[in-house]
Scaffold this motif. Structure first.
Motif, mmCIF file in Angstrom:
data_model
loop_
_atom_site.group_PDB
_atom_site.id
_atom_site.type_symbol
_atom_site.label_atom_id
_atom_site.label_comp_id
_atom_site.label_asym_id
_atom_site.label_seq_id
_atom_site.Cartn_x
_atom_site.Cartn_y
_atom_site.Cartn_z
ATOM 1 N N TYR A 20 0.846 -1.168 -0.153
ATOM 2 C CA TYR A 20 0.056 -0.217 0.038
ATOM 3 C C TYR A 20 0.995 1.327 0.055
ATOM 4 C CZ TYR A 20 -3.042 3.517 1.605
ATOM 5 O OH TYR A 20 -3.855 4.696 1.710
ATOM 6 N N VAL A 21 0.702 2.172 -0.906
ATOM 7 C CA VAL A 21 1.393 3.409 -1.128
ATOM 8 C C VAL A 21 0.713 4.601 -0.258
ATOM 9 C CG1 VAL A 21 2.372 5.025 -2.524
ATOM 10 C CG2 VAL A 21 2.423 2.873 -3.281
ATOM 11 N N ALA A 22 1.037 4.876 0.676
ATOM 12 C CA ALA A 22 0.543 6.113 1.600
ATOM 13 C C ALA A 22 0.896 7.244 0.973
ATOM 14 C CB ALA A 22 0.907 5.858 2.933
ATOM 15 N N VAL A 23 1.983 7.709 0.609
ATOM 16 C CA VAL A 23 2.369 8.890 0.115
ATOM 17 C C VAL A 23 3.306 8.524 -1.018
ATOM 18 C CG1 VAL A 23 1.637 10.188 2.101
ATOM 19 C CG2 VAL A 23 3.998 9.478 1.926
ATOM 20 N N LYS A 24 3.277 9.500 -1.959
ATOM 21 C CA LYS A 24 4.359 9.091 -3.035
ATOM 22 C C LYS A 24 4.645 10.406 -3.634
ATOM 23 C CE LYS A 24 4.422 6.693 -7.713
ATOM 24 N NZ LYS A 24 3.836 6.039 -8.508
ATOM 25 N N ASP A 25 5.999 10.867 -3.589
ATOM 26 C CA ASP A 25 6.921 11.945 -4.269
ATOM 27 C C ASP A 25 6.338 13.127 -3.609
ATOM 28 O OD1 ASP A 25 8.667 10.085 -5.824
ATOM 29 O OD2 ASP A 25 7.097 10.222 -7.554
ATOM 30 N N ILE A 26 6.263 13.409 -2.317
ATOM 31 C CA ILE A 26 5.818 14.630 -1.911
ATOM 32 C C ILE A 26 6.865 15.449 -1.377
ATOM 33 C CG2 ILE A 26 4.966 15.533 0.324
ATOM 34 C CD1 ILE A 26 3.020 13.868 -1.041
ATOM 35 N N ASN A 27 6.742 16.880 -1.975
ATOM 36 C CA ASN A 27 7.697 17.802 -1.931
ATOM 37 C C ASN A 27 6.946 19.134 -1.347
ATOM 38 O OD1 ASN A 27 10.274 17.055 -3.366
ATOM 39 N ND2 ASN A 27 8.417 16.374 -4.814
ATOM 40 N N ILE A 28 7.356 19.283 -0.119
ATOM 41 C CA ILE A 28 6.787 20.296 0.653
ATOM 42 C C ILE A 28 7.924 21.230 1.330
ATOM 43 C CG2 ILE A 28 5.237 21.136 2.517
ATOM 44 C CD1 ILE A 28 3.885 18.490 2.248
ATOM 45 N N ASN A 29 7.709 22.666 1.179
ATOM 46 C CA ASN A 29 8.698 23.498 1.905
ATOM 47 C C ASN A 29 7.940 24.222 2.877
ATOM 48 O OD1 ASN A 29 10.926 22.632 0.343
ATOM 49 N ND2 ASN A 29 10.689 24.112 -1.296
ATOM 50 N N ILE A 30 8.468 24.289 4.236
ATOM 51 C CA ILE A 30 7.815 25.095 5.160
ATOM 52 C C ILE A 30 8.701 26.086 5.756
ATOM 53 C CG2 ILE A 30 6.508 25.026 7.751
ATOM 54 C CD1 ILE A 30 6.081 22.221 6.652
ATOM 55 N N ASN A 31 8.272 27.301 5.988
ATOM 56 C CA ASN A 31 9.138 28.424 6.575
ATOM 57 C C ASN A 31 9.222 28.260 7.935
ATOM 58 O OD1 ASN A 31 9.795 29.173 3.844
ATOM 59 N ND2 ASN A 31 8.024 30.691 3.795
ATOM 60 N N ASN A 32 10.254 28.958 8.591
ATOM 61 C CA ASN A 32 10.080 29.122 10.173
ATOM 62 C C ASN A 32 9.056 29.931 10.776
ATOM 63 O OD1 ASN A 32 11.122 28.574 12.612
ATOM 64 N ND2 ASN A 32 12.354 30.555 12.725
ATOM 65 N N GLY A 33 8.416 29.403 11.515
ATOM 66 C CA GLY A 33 7.320 30.287 12.265
ATOM 67 C C GLY A 33 6.085 30.152 11.333
ATOM 68 N N GLY A 393 -2.320 10.423 -1.443
ATOM 69 C CA GLY A 393 -1.063 10.131 -1.192
ATOM 70 C C GLY A 393 -0.392 11.316 -1.906
ATOM 71 N N ARG A 394 -0.757 12.223 -2.552
ATOM 72 C CA ARG A 394 -0.217 13.202 -3.588
ATOM 73 C C ARG A 394 -0.740 14.616 -3.093
ATOM 74 N NH1 ARG A 394 2.221 11.547 -8.190
ATOM 75 N NH2 ARG A 394 1.900 9.264 -8.596
ATOM 76 N N VAL A 395 0.078 15.578 -3.338
ATOM 77 C CA VAL A 395 -0.402 16.928 -3.031
ATOM 78 C C VAL A 395 -0.911 17.581 -4.186
ATOM 79 C CG1 VAL A 395 0.770 19.547 -2.678
ATOM 80 C CG2 VAL A 395 1.616 17.355 -1.411
ATOM 81 N N GLN A 396 -2.287 18.260 -3.933
ATOM 82 C CA GLN A 396 -2.924 18.814 -4.995
ATOM 83 C C GLN A 396 -2.561 20.375 -5.030
ATOM 84 O OE1 GLN A 396 -5.050 17.095 -7.149
ATOM 85 N NE2 GLN A 396 -4.147 15.514 -6.147
ATOM 86 N N GLN A 397 -2.472 20.706 -3.988
ATOM 87 C CA GLN A 397 -2.312 22.440 -4.036
ATOM 88 C C GLN A 397 -1.527 22.915 -2.744
ATOM 89 O OE1 GLN A 397 -5.413 25.029 -5.498
ATOM 90 N NE2 GLN A 397 -4.425 26.581 -4.964
ATOM 91 N N ILE A 398 -0.583 23.638 -2.847
ATOM 92 C CA ILE A 398 -0.002 24.248 -1.723
ATOM 93 C C ILE A 398 0.029 25.932 -1.903
ATOM 94 C CG2 ILE A 398 2.217 24.732 -0.460
ATOM 95 C CD1 ILE A 398 3.049 21.954 -1.485
ATOM 96 N N ASP A 399 -0.659 26.431 -0.886
ATOM 97 C CA ASP A 399 -0.898 27.924 -1.212
ATOM 98 C C ASP A 399 -1.490 28.493 0.192
ATOM 99 O OD1 ASP A 399 -0.706 30.242 -2.580
ATOM 100 O OD2 ASP A 399 -1.542 29.167 -4.234
ATOM 101 N N THR A 400 -1.600 29.820 -0.098
ATOM 102 C CA THR A 400 -2.468 30.505 1.221
ATOM 103 C C THR A 400 -3.877 30.021 1.301
ATOM 104 O OG1 THR A 400 -3.021 32.620 -0.251
ATOM 105 C CG2 THR A 400 -1.076 32.480 0.965
ATOM 106 N N PRO A 401 -4.419 30.318 2.368
ATOM 107 C CA PRO A 401 -6.013 30.095 2.430
ATOM 108 C C PRO A 401 -6.720 30.786 1.471
ATOM 109 C CG PRO A 401 -4.910 30.275 4.879
ATOM 110 C CD PRO A 401 -3.769 30.704 3.945
ATOM 111 N N LYS A 402 -6.470 32.004 1.189
ATOM 112 C CA LYS A 402 -7.062 32.749 0.337
ATOM 113 C C LYS A 402 -7.050 32.396 -1.186
ATOM 114 C CE LYS A 402 -7.821 37.437 -1.402
ATOM 115 N NZ LYS A 402 -9.294 37.376 -1.303
ATOM 116 N N MET A 403 -5.750 31.846 -1.576
ATOM 117 C CA MET A 403 -5.530 31.389 -2.798
ATOM 118 C C MET A 403 -5.952 30.041 -3.034
ATOM 119 S SD MET A 403 -4.114 33.557 -4.671
ATOM 120 C CE MET A 403 -3.499 32.465 -6.028
#
Length: 537
Positions: A20-33, A393-403
């Protein structure tokens, strides 16, 4: 500590033993704070990502970089994280003060520095580490060589008998051939089942067939020189089959070891340095005093609003108060990253809203990096600086709540986050959209990427639709639902059921027109490429 890309999940994948593939090729950058929310339905992989950050799960591949250090292989207690669990996980036999100070008892504080003698001792630890690491690496290399030799030996067997690619094929071939052989005569003569083996003595001259009949065994001997080619093939296959079984068991075991070789090798390559750092850290730190523990705990108790409840036990508190205890226990050890695994899901609506505001206040005061897992869209929009929307298991969108809300990347995100009305249309050029017999302009800059006459979809949120006498769409009210401050009104127009919000009640069967401003229209392609379960531009 850097502000940009404080946490980097690089090509993270997690596949469990059952495939079972739970997540696949996830790329996420998170800033401090930042306050980041992983949002998605059950089973989308958001909790798996949180567990890999905390160290409860190891990724199958990829890197987890925090402040330029890959923490993927670090044990849980050495990671700069603390976790607030969904079920709180408080100790029932400890009061609130004891629960909160539990982590502080093992916490260590930096002292002035390491002495010359300590440094000499750490050098000794380093040299011993080099010897131990060299022996471990040699051991790992020997295991790898043994594994490769076993695999090579097994491949040679397959080359000798290309008809047999697996144990199942071998059994099927045996069954097919024995019907044509003299073994069938034995079964017919005695009316019993049989199995056979090759005698270790004189195995080039004769074969023994063991016949089981009740509690008695009989040995029947046959001259191998009189066997036909099919009978010889059966005996030869049986011999290699018996040889192959123990090899298969060894291969399975060695493959498991082989999968861990890179991890072990990487660990032992760095073992000398890790051993010295651990020694120096132990000698350059000390445990907190009782007064220091009390000072930190008191500060955290006041921060989360638990003052006056220190002597109570968890079963004497409400769900919201228990959540505050869990939050204080995680924050008191001063982590760089706070992981929140659906911490508010068990609370009722009103308490949940209060705790959301509390979380937002605490995040603002402490300035830590918060990562929240939830499937509640409203909670994600309320709390987050950044939202990661996930599906299967994949990222669909990374953005601000408004976007995320106003400009969803695809149809799946649009449907999952909030209520939405989707319409099929055609791009007419010059930022104009042709919808039925109507043509109107959209201010969405993304509309310009389409060619003229391209089939598209456009989205309008219910609160952005205005009810008028004559508009872009004409329809009839089929239902009106009172929601407190507003009414949710369902309107049927040809093949569409359109949802809108109004401050006024409108009776059913009333004919109305619907219109909207050009700046609330968001466009997307109606074509789905790649995986049909994913919606893309």
């Amino acid at each position: 500590m850097q502000n940009k890309n404080f946490i980097q999940l690089s090509n993270i994948s997690k596949t469990y033993d059952d495939g079972y593939v739970a997540v696949k090729d996830i790329n996420i950058n998170i800033n401090n704070g930042e306050f980041v929310t992983l949002l998605g339905p059950s089973g989308c992989g958001k909790t798996t990502i949180l567990k890999m950050l905390a160290g409860f799960e190891l990724p199958t591949s990829g890197k987890i970089i925090v402040n330029n250090i890959d923490i993927k292989d670090l044990p849980i207690n050495e990671r700069p994280t603390a976790t607030v669990f969904q079920d709180y996980a408080l100790f029932p036999n400890m009061n609130i003060y004891q629960n909160i100070t539990y982590g502080l008892k093992v916490m260590r504080k930096e002292i002035s520095g390491i002495t010359n003698q300590d440094f000499k001792d750490s050098e000794k630890v380093y040299r011993e580490g080099i010897k131990k690491a060299a022996n471990e690496i040699k051991k790992i290399n020997n295991q790898q060589g043994k594994l490769l030799r076993q695999i090579s030996k097994l491949n040679d067997l397959y080359k000798k008998y290309p008809e047999v690619e697996s144990i199942k094929d071998m059994r099927e071939l045996q069954y097919e051939m024995k019907e044509k052989s003299f073994l069938k005569k034995i079964k017919d003569k005695y009316g019993i089942d049989y199995h056979f083996y090759i005698s270790r003595k004189n195995k080039n001259k004769e074969a023994f067939y063991k016949i089981r009949w009740g509690f008695h065994d009989r040995l029947i001997k046959y001259d191998l020189t009189k066997l036909n080619k099919w009978e010889k093939m059966i005996l030869e296959l049986r011999k290699w089959y018996l040889y192959k079984l123990p090899i298969d068991r060894k291969i399975d075991l060695l493959k498991e070891q082989y999968n861990d070789l890179d991890l072990k090798s990487s660990y032992w390559q760095n073992y000398p340095t890790l051993a010295r750092e651990k020694y120096e850290k132990k000698n350059s730190t000390r445990k907190l005093t009782k007064n220091e523990i009390k000072e930190k705990a008191t500060e955290m108790i006041e921060l989360v609003g638990l003052k006056g409840n220190e002597t109570k036990y968890p079963n004497e508190l409400s769900g919201g108060m228990q959540q505050r205890v869990a939050l204080a226990r995680a924050l008191v050890v001063q982590p760089q990253i706070l992981l929140l695994d659906e911490p508010l899901s068990a609370l009722d609506a009103k308490v949940r809203q209060q705790m959301q505001l509390e979380l937002k206040r605490i995040h603002k005061e402490l300035g830590l990096t918060f990562i929240l897992v939830t499937h509640d869209q409203e909670e994600a929009l309320t709390l987050s600086n950044k939202i990661v929307v996930m599906s299967k298991g994949r990222v669909q969108q990374i953005d601000t709540p408004k976007m995320i809300y106003d400009h969803p990347k695809n149809e799946w995100v649009a449907n999952f986050v909030g209520k939405v009305n989707l319409f099929d249309a055609t791009y007419a050029g010059n930022s104009k959209i042709k919808f039925g017999s109507q043509t109107f302009k959209a201010s969405d800059s993304l509309v310009k990427r389409f060619k003229v006459n391209t089939k598209i979809k456009f989205m309008v949120r219910p609160e952005d639709i205005k009810i008028v006498k004559k508009g872009i769409i004409q329809g009839k009210v089929i239902d009106t639902v009172y929601k407190g401050m507003t009414y949710t009104i369902m309107i049927k127009s040809k093949n569409h059921i359109i949802m809108c919000q109004s401050l006024q009640h409108i009776n059913t069967n009333t004919k109305v027109g619907l219109t909207w401003s050009q700046n609330v229209v968001h466009v997307m392609s109606d074509r789905v490429r790649g995986n049909p379960n994913e919606f893309k531009f």
